[in-house]
Every structure is written in C-alpha cells, then in structure tokens.
Design an enzyme around this catalytic site. Structure first.
Site, PDB file in Angstrom:
ATOM      1  N   CYS A  36      -3.108  -7.011  -6.893  1.00  0.00           N
ATOM      2  CA  CYS A  36      -3.917  -5.748  -7.523  1.00  0.00           C
ATOM      3  C   CYS A  36      -2.720  -4.991  -8.030  1.00  0.00           C
ATOM      4  CB  CYS A  36      -4.709  -4.955  -6.693  1.00  0.00           C
ATOM      5  SG  CYS A  36      -3.490  -4.193  -5.276  1.00  0.00           S
ATOM      6  N   CYS A 110      -5.650  -4.462   1.316  1.00  0.00           N
ATOM      7  CA  CYS A 110      -5.421  -2.983   1.383  1.00  0.00           C
ATOM      8  C   CYS A 110      -4.534  -2.668   2.886  1.00  0.00           C
ATOM      9  CB  CYS A 110      -6.458  -1.885   1.090  1.00  0.00           C
ATOM     10  SG  CYS A 110      -7.456  -2.387  -0.386  1.00  0.00           S
TER      11      CYS A 110
HETATM   12 FE1  FES Z   1      -4.958  -3.195  -3.826  1.00  0.00          FE
HETATM   13 FE2  FES Z   1      -6.150  -1.643  -2.272  1.00  0.00          FE
HETATM   14  S1  FES Z   1      -7.011  -2.590  -4.057  1.00  0.00           S
HETATM   15  S2  FES Z   1      -4.257  -2.278  -1.916  1.00  0.00           S
END
Ligand code: FES
Length: 161
Positions: A36, A110
């Site tokens: 992400c 995460c």
């Molecule tokens: Fe990547 Fe939470 S969406 S760390």
C-alpha cells in the site's frame, strides 16, 4: 469491520499514544509496505532493571500510513513497555493489535507493518550511515526520503507484497 473495532481504531488513531521522534533511542526500525506504500518507523529506548534484565522503557513511532497502522502502533508501543527485546520480538502482528480486537483480513498487513518495524529495530543487521543509503526499489522510497534519518542506525526493510 464491526462497530467496536472501528471505534477503537478511530479513537487510537485520533489520539495516538507515543507518536513522535525520540532523540536518544537505542534502536530504530523503519519499514515500508509494497502493498500500500505506507511506512512506519519505531524508536525504542531500553532501561536496565534491578534484576539485570534489559527491558524496553519507551517506544515511539511515526507513520505515513493508514488509521489502522497508526492505531496498532499506538497500542503496540504501550504493549512492549517492560518487555525484553526477545519478548517483544516474539509478539506477532495479531498479538500487537490484540487490544483493538481482531482485524479483518484486509487490515492484517497493517499490524504486520508494526511487527516488521519492531523486528527491524530489534534484530541486529548491518547499520547504514547517512552516506550509505539503502537500495530501495519500492514505490514507497520517495516517502523514506521524508523521514530524515538522524542516526547511523537508520535502515529500511521493505516488506514483501
Ligand atoms: Fe497499508 Fe494499513 S493500508 S498499513
């Protein structure tokens, strides 16, 4: 996500504990997720107990990440206080995020970001000086430039996607 989990994450993310740099840290770990593009850095300070054990006195963090990563880092920095490095290293992302409740599958990474930052800080590896920048092919590498490494202990671990 259920309402209770959402509320806990929002509460921890809006009033995070232990957010910020630490000047006199004994260990620093930085990770970036290729999943992400989020990044997280942990600072850790140890203290010696009377029984001779060296335990974590304080931990702080900064994150260029989502609310969940901030919330997990907030509770994890509280959770690892008083633990030895070995005890802290034995904690999984699931255990580090446990005070918030079970995370949904799409948010597990995460918590793993926080787990990996902890491992990055506490696992001895080759230190990098300011002039010896780590090679980084992640799209998140531009964010790492904004972290302004302050010590020769700076290192970045890129998590597998
Ligand atoms: Fe990547 Fe939470 S969406 S760390």
């Amino acid at each position: 996500m259920n309402n209770s989990l959402t509320e806990k994450i929002e509460q921890a993310a809006t009033s995070p504990r232990n957010m910020g740099e630490m000047d006199s840290a004994d260990a620093i770990g930085t990770v970036g997720s290729t999943n992400c593009g989020d990044m997280l850095r942990l600072w850790i300070k140890f203290k010696d107990e009377k029984d001779g054990r060296r335990v974590i006195d304080r931990a702080t963090f900064q994150s260029f990440g989502c609310q969940t990563a901030i919330a997990v880092a907030s509770v994890a920095t509280e959770l690892i206080r008083g633990k030895t490095a070995e005890e802290a290293l034995s904690l999984s992302g699931e255990e580090l995020s446990a005070p918030l409740g079970a995370l949904p599958p799409m948010k597990i990474h995460c918590a793993q970001l926080v787990e990996q930052a902890l491992q990055s800080a506490l696992t001895p590896t080759t230190s990098l000086s300011h002039d010896n920048k780590p090679s980084c092919s992640s799209p998140a590498s531009t964010l790492s430039d904004q972290l302004h490494p302050q010590t020769g202990k700076f290192k970045i671990n890129i998590l597998p996607s």
